[in-house]
Design an enzyme around this catalytic site. Structure first.
Site, PDB file in Angstrom:
ATOM      1  N   GLY A   1      26.203 -74.315  76.633  1.00 47.33           N
ATOM      2  CA  GLY A   1      25.791 -73.166  75.428  1.00 47.33           C
ATOM      3  C   GLY A   1      27.006 -72.182  75.450  1.00 47.33           C
ATOM      4  O   GLY A   1      27.737 -72.074  76.266  1.00 47.33           O
TER       5      GLY A   1
ATOM      6  N   GLY B   1      27.098 -65.953  77.778  1.00 50.01           N
ATOM      7  CA  GLY B   1      25.703 -65.043  77.515  1.00 50.01           C
ATOM      8  C   GLY B   1      24.468 -65.467  77.441  1.00 50.01           C
ATOM      9  O   GLY B   1      23.493 -64.620  76.904  1.00 50.01           O
TER      10      GLY B   1
ATOM     11  N   THR C   1      23.877 -69.298  83.658  1.00 46.06           N
ATOM     12  CA  THR C   1      23.971 -68.838  85.341  1.00 46.06           C
ATOM     13  C   THR C   1      22.654 -68.339  85.697  1.00 46.06           C
ATOM     14  O   THR C   1      22.487 -68.453  86.965  1.00 46.06           O
ATOM     15  CB  THR C   1      25.219 -67.725  85.394  1.00 46.06           C
ATOM     16  OG1 THR C   1      26.603 -68.550  84.971  1.00 46.06           O
ATOM     17  CG2 THR C   1      25.421 -67.635  87.123  1.00 46.06           C
TER      18      THR C   1
ATOM     19  N   GLU D   1      33.778 -49.086  50.564  1.00 45.29           N
ATOM     20  CA  GLU D   1      32.394 -49.383  51.296  1.00 45.29           C
ATOM     21  C   GLU D   1      31.390 -49.400  49.932  1.00 45.29           C
ATOM     22  O   GLU D   1      30.506 -50.349  50.308  1.00 45.29           O
ATOM     23  CB  GLU D   1      32.121 -48.577  52.572  1.00 45.29           C
ATOM     24  CG  GLU D   1      33.123 -48.617  53.517  1.00 45.29           C
ATOM     25  CD  GLU D   1      33.451 -49.927  54.188  1.00 45.29           C
ATOM     26  OE1 GLU D   1      32.619 -50.658  54.274  1.00 45.29           O
ATOM     27  OE2 GLU D   1      34.372 -50.101  54.522  1.00 45.29           O
TER      28      GLU D   1
ATOM     29  N   HIS E   1      31.539 -52.925  48.523  1.00 43.99           N
ATOM     30  CA  HIS E   1      31.066 -54.088  49.268  1.00 43.99           C
ATOM     31  C   HIS E   1      29.580 -54.217  49.256  1.00 43.99           C
ATOM     32  O   HIS E   1      28.786 -55.041  48.944  1.00 43.99           O
ATOM     33  CB  HIS E   1      31.353 -53.850  50.676  1.00 43.99           C
ATOM     34  CG  HIS E   1      32.932 -54.045  51.101  1.00 43.99           C
ATOM     35  ND1 HIS E   1      33.466 -55.487  50.557  1.00 43.99           N
ATOM     36  CD2 HIS E   1      33.948 -53.766  51.708  1.00 43.99           C
ATOM     37  CE1 HIS E   1      34.496 -55.500  51.174  1.00 43.99           C
ATOM     38  NE2 HIS E   1      35.016 -54.630  51.762  1.00 43.99           N
TER      39      HIS E   1
ATOM     40  N   ASP F   1      39.633 -58.282  54.402  1.00 47.73           N
ATOM     41  CA  ASP F   1      38.773 -58.777  53.501  1.00 47.73           C
ATOM     42  C   ASP F   1      39.590 -60.077  52.750  1.00 47.73           C
ATOM     43  O   ASP F   1      38.931 -61.184  52.612  1.00 47.73           O
ATOM     44  CB  ASP F   1      38.303 -57.615  52.284  1.00 47.73           C
ATOM     45  CG  ASP F   1      37.597 -56.542  53.053  1.00 47.73           C
ATOM     46  OD1 ASP F   1      37.007 -56.859  54.219  1.00 47.73           O
ATOM     47  OD2 ASP F   1      37.607 -55.327  52.457  1.00 47.73           O
TER      48      ASP F   1
END
Length: 667
Positions: free
Chosen positions: A219, A222, A226, A442, A445, A517
């Site tokens: 996987g 994180g 473990t 921004e 976007h 971008d």
């Protein structure tokens, strides 16, 4: 006990050896010759008799002997009753004189041409003499003992580098159980069955079944591989040995294979037991994949591991559990049935799993009643278990920094922004012009993302520098996504190009702020054509073959398995995809210039706005400064022309020297 006897015998032999060596060195020095005092006086008188004859004296000096044929005395040192001297040939002697030394005796010595010296008598005890004699040997032995102790540090022992470094976990030292594991229920069920195998093997063997020999946890980083192993150690009532893959290979040849043998020998003695190897890709990589012909020591270690897992000797009752986030680089022989019989995928958790993980990590953290963990779970798609643990920890630290008694939703929101977008760089000095350019970028976007249907909702837009970026537009998917359609990817390209187009429309020029971008949009378009077969012109074909060195673990080149004519078509198709989405984003922003200007002005005023604020601004409303709450639109809306001019004037007032060119397409 046999090993202890061998070590004791080794130390005894070393001590005896150094003792003989020291005495051999001491005995190599010539001891002084013992003379009676009468012999000493006779030698003095003989030298005195020849001292006045020049020829005899010169002859004696050349031959090193007196007239009587005896050696001549060169110097005499008087220490109380002891007389120590040297002959002219370099040999030494010593004698003991009378208690009272008169001047006649001393004149008798000096008249024979002998050099006379006086030194104070040494008063030393027997213990001091013994210490002085044995100090060199003790010092030599101490240096050797220190060297041996240094070899013993770090887990290895002198003369036994091949011993395994596996640590045996006890029930008292491990407090983690399956109750502390959430979000990966399928993997947990598989491992619970492994523990049942060890507790009641006859239950599964009565029908001819065989206990699995190995379990491989795979996987992304994180996700809790473990942690699952630590939970196994807490749940199983059998010995649990833990070791890292990097503990096998050292600088000495053959150490890795020896440690593998020793590890499984310990396991056989403690069977039934579980052996856990973390990051097994350190020793289990594909053989023959190293640069320069491979790594013989690592491959030798892997070969021994393969033999121990499934060789001529049976390892009944020893189950090997391993974890890795790179199963693609493991050797095929390691993954075959009979070695790693079960491969368990530990994926990133879904919304239900994230909720369970948040509940586990917030058990010991005081929360205000208004905190809704389900909302936090829905707002963190793609987060792994480690990411969620870090989110909870950062929230607690932020609350403690502000002297709060409990953690609230604001702390979680701030922590999420910090984890996703980086730390705010409030101390960074930015000019008004640069701040305005960032706001326009921004806003482009955010507006394109808001206008295109089917895209990820805009969560937050900010012009506060975070990490390496001067501003950020954050989108969070409404649900977990495991794949993407062609239309979704095309809309992503349009959103990436929205910032550059907004700069071009609002300022009449472009800046370098869109470099990342453009790079991402081009890469996305090329992957659509070359990897995913999403080009109408080229069809469902894959172009280019990855050439990876498994030893390095990443792609180092990509071969061109197509003709130059096809390469020209690929470049043309990539450009066509990007330019089509460029025009789509440009038409959207040109048709909604007033909304673009309002969002830009709001960013300049508040620096950070969210999705609710964007919806309000697009509908013609305004945002209250206090509390950052949206105000509903008024009944009488101004005409689009007046609204646009007013918002333009706001931008002009906020940014000194910033000009907004009128849109030709809007007219």
């Amino acid at each position: 006990m046999r090993t202890n006897y061998k070590s004791l015998l080794l130390w005894v032999m070393l001590i005896v050896f150094f003792g003989f060596l020291y005495h051999a060195v001491q005995s190599s020095e010539k001891e002084p010759q013992e003379l009676d005092f009468s012999e000493f006086l006779a030698q003095v008188d003989a030298q005195k008799a020849t001292a006045g004859i020049p020829d005899m004296d010169a002859l004696a000096q050349r031959s090193g002997k007196g007239s009587s044929g005896a050696r001549r005395i060169d110097t005499v040192t008087v220490k109380g009753l002891d007389y120590e001297g040297t002959f002219t040939d370099g040999s030494k002697f010593k004698t003991r004189g009378p208690a009272i030394v008169d001047s006649a005796l001393l004149n008798r010595v000096t008249e024979g041409g002998i050099k006379l010296r006086y030194e104070p008598e040494e008063q030393s005890s027997l213990a001091v003499q013994i210490l002085v004699q044995w100090v060199p040997m003790l010092l030599l032995f101490g240096v050797f003992f220190f060297f041996m102790r240094q070899l013993q540090s770090g887990g290895g022992k002198a003369m036994s580098f091949g011993k395994s470094k596996a640590r045996r976990l006890s029930e008292e030292s491990n407090k983690i159980t399956f109750a502390d594991v959430a979000g990966i229920d399928e993997a947990k069920e598989e491992l619970e069955e492994i523990i049942e195998f060890l507790k009641a093997p006859k239950k599964f063997q009565r029908l001819g079944g065989r206990i699995p020999k190995g379990v491989l946890l795979m996987g992304p980083p994180g996700t809790g591989k473990t942690l699952m192993a630590r939970a196994i150690a807490g749940e199983a009532n059998v010995p649990f040995f833990s070791i890292s893959g990097s503990d096998f290979v050292e600088m000495f040849v053959g150490v890795g294979a020896s440690r593998v043998r020793d590890l499984f020998e310990q396991g056989k003695k403690s069977a039934p037991c579980i052996i856990f190897i973390d990051e097994i890709d350190a020793v289990g990589r594909h053989r023959g994949a190293g640069l320069g012909g491979g790594h013989d020591e690592r491959e030798q270690t892997l070969n021994q591991l393969l033999v121990e897992m499934d060789g001529f000797e049976a390892n009944d009752g020893v189950i090997l559990v391993a974890a890795t986030n790179r199963p693609d680089v493991l050797d095929p022989a390691l993954l075959r049935p009979g070695r790693f019989d079960r491969r368990i995928m530990v994926p990133r958790p879904d919304v239900k799993g994230r909720l369970g993980i948040l509940k586990v990590h917030t058990k010991q953290i005081p929360l205000v009643p208004e905190v809704d963990l389900e909302v936090i779970a829905r707002g963190t798609p793609g987060f792994s278990g480690a990411d969620l643990e870090n989110l909870v920890n950062e929230s607690a630290l932020l609350a403690a920094r502000h002297d709060k008694e409990r953690v609230d939703m604001g702390d979680f929101e701030s922590a999420k922004d910090k984890v996703l977008m980086g730390v705010e760089r409030k101390s960074m000095i930015i000019s008004d012009e640069q701040k305005g350019i960032t706001a326009i970028h921004e806003a482009g976007h955010a507006l394109v993302a808001r206008l295109l249907p089917g895209t990820d909702p805009v969560h937050k837009v900010t012009i506060i520098p975070r990490g390496p970026a001067l501003g950020l537009t954050q989108q969070l998917p409404a649900e977990d996504r495991y794949g993407a359609s062609r239309n979704f990817l095309l809309k992503d390209i349009a959103i990436l190009l929205g910032g550059r187009i907004a700069e071009e429309l609002a300022r009449g020029e472009i800046t370098t702020g869109a470099s990342n971008d453009i790079e991402r949009a081009t890469d996305l378009a090329r992957r659509m054509v070359c990897e995913w077969g999403m080009s109408d012109k080229l069809g469902p074909l894959a172009f280019g073959q990855k050439e990876e060195e498994i030893f390095l673990g990443r792609e180092i080149s990509r071969s061109q398995n197509y003709s130059p004519e096809t390469a020209i078509q690929i470049d043309a198709e990539v450009k066509a995809i990007v330019m089509r989405q460029y025009e789509v984003a440009k038409e959207l922003l040109s048709a909604n210039r007033d909304a673009l200007d309002r969002i830009t002005a709001a960013l300049l005023e508040f620096e950070t706005i969210d999705s609710t604020d964007i919806d309000t601004l697009m509908s013609g409303g305004t945002i209250q400064r206090g509390g950052n709450k949206a105000e509903p639109p008024k009944a009488a809306q101004p005409t689009p022309t007046d609204s646009m001019e007013r918002e333009k004037q706001k931008v002009l007032d906020a940014i000194d020297g910033l000009t907004i060119a009128p849109s030709k397409a809007a007219g």
